[in-house]
Scaffold this active site. Structure first.
Site, PDB file in Angstrom:
ATOM      1  N   HIS A  21     -20.447   4.711  46.414  1.00 54.25           N
ATOM      2  CA  HIS A  21     -19.886   5.908  45.776  1.00 54.25           C
ATOM      3  C   HIS A  21     -19.999   5.796  44.261  1.00 54.25           C
ATOM      4  O   HIS A  21     -20.369   6.758  43.581  1.00 54.25           O
ATOM      5  CB  HIS A  21     -18.400   6.088  46.132  1.00 54.25           C
ATOM      6  CG  HIS A  21     -18.124   6.389  47.563  1.00 54.25           C
ATOM      7  ND1 HIS A  21     -17.236   5.655  48.304  1.00 54.25           N
ATOM      8  CD2 HIS A  21     -18.598   7.357  48.384  1.00 54.25           C
ATOM      9  CE1 HIS A  21     -17.168   6.154  49.537  1.00 54.25           C
ATOM     10  NE2 HIS A  21     -17.989   7.187  49.603  1.00 54.25           N
ATOM     11  N   LYS A  45      -9.959  12.850  59.552  1.00 51.92           N
ATOM     12  CA  LYS A  45     -10.611  11.544  59.588  1.00 51.92           C
ATOM     13  C   LYS A  45      -9.606  10.406  59.744  1.00 51.92           C
ATOM     14  O   LYS A  45      -9.989   9.265  59.883  1.00 51.92           O
ATOM     15  CB  LYS A  45     -11.425  11.309  58.300  1.00 51.92           C
ATOM     16  CG  LYS A  45     -12.775  11.989  58.290  1.00 51.92           C
ATOM     17  CD  LYS A  45     -13.575  11.495  57.099  1.00 51.92           C
ATOM     18  CE  LYS A  45     -15.005  11.994  57.160  1.00 51.92           C
ATOM     19  NZ  LYS A  45     -15.793  11.496  56.010  1.00 51.92           N
ATOM     20  N   ARG A  99     -27.530   8.435  52.394  1.00 53.48           N
ATOM     21  CA  ARG A  99     -27.870   7.036  52.662  1.00 53.48           C
ATOM     22  C   ARG A  99     -29.061   6.926  53.591  1.00 53.48           C
ATOM     23  O   ARG A  99     -29.875   6.032  53.462  1.00 53.48           O
ATOM     24  CB  ARG A  99     -26.685   6.322  53.301  1.00 53.48           C
ATOM     25  CG  ARG A  99     -25.504   6.137  52.395  1.00 53.48           C
ATOM     26  CD  ARG A  99     -24.391   5.440  53.133  1.00 53.48           C
ATOM     27  NE  ARG A  99     -24.088   6.134  54.371  1.00 53.48           N
ATOM     28  CZ  ARG A  99     -22.930   6.701  54.666  1.00 53.48           C
ATOM     29  NH1 ARG A  99     -21.949   6.635  53.820  1.00 53.48           N
ATOM     30  NH2 ARG A  99     -22.748   7.327  55.803  1.00 53.48           N
ATOM     31  N   SER A 137     -17.787   3.659  53.881  1.00 54.19           N
ATOM     32  CA  SER A 137     -16.358   3.332  53.958  1.00 54.19           C
ATOM     33  C   SER A 137     -15.976   2.899  55.367  1.00 54.19           C
ATOM     34  O   SER A 137     -15.187   1.970  55.548  1.00 54.19           O
ATOM     35  CB  SER A 137     -15.519   4.543  53.547  1.00 54.19           C
ATOM     36  OG  SER A 137     -15.732   4.860  52.199  1.00 54.19           O
TER      37      SER A 137
END
Length: 170
Positions: A21, A45, A99, A137
């Site tokens: 990030h 989430k 990514r 993450s």
């Protein structure tokens, strides 16, 4: 006549913020005059850290990371529709990191939806650098929870917070 400032929004859950990030944030500052790192509530989430903790963690990490142009970076929470937040902040650019190819499909759909909701907002994709394209993450939390060393994926303060949270969760 003064040129209009380009304000960009980099939205995410940042649970926790990673070196990947931070790489995107640093590179995004080259594209905009002012960057707002928008930390989403995203209760769906099931974040490990509260919204306030995540906002604080992003701020700490930017300081620790020594991210250039910090004066041009603002960290804010948000819990509204992203395009509404973009309008509220008088921004015109959404920054998204990619990514892998698997990220692209989802991000492409989101960019199309956001453009349909407000065609004055552009989405800019930044490819993750070769040193951080594998960091997520979710993986950081999973590896850390199972006792793996995640210290190279996050700043020292985030690493300490993760270790503390894992101890608390037993």
């Amino acid at each position: 006549m003064t040129a209009r400032k380009h304000v960009g929004i980099y939205p995410g859950t940042f649970d926790p913020v990673t070196n990947g990030h931070l790489d995107i944030i640093s590179r995004a500052t080259r594209l905009v005059d002012h960057l707002i790192v928008a930390v989403a509530v995203n209760a769906g989430k099931g974040p490990m850290f509260s919204l306030d903790e995540r906002v604080e963690m992003v701020r700490e990490s930017l300081e620790e990371h020594g991210t250039r142009a910090q004066a041009r970076i603002e960290v804010m929470p948000f819990e509204t529709l992203l395009v509404n937040f973009v309008r509220e902040m008088d921004a015109s650019i959404i920054v998204r990191g990619l990514r892998a190819v698997s990220d692209f499909e989802y991000e492409f759909q989101m960019a199309g939806m956001n453009a349909r909701l407000d065609n004055t907002v552009e989405t800019v994709f930044l490819m993750a650098s070769e040193r951080s394209h594998f960091i997520s993450s979710r993986f950081v939390k999973e590896i850390g929870r199972l006792g793996g060393d995640v210290s190279t994926f996050v700043t020292p303060s985030i690493h300490a917070r993760l270790l503390q949270r894992f101890r608390e969760q037993g």
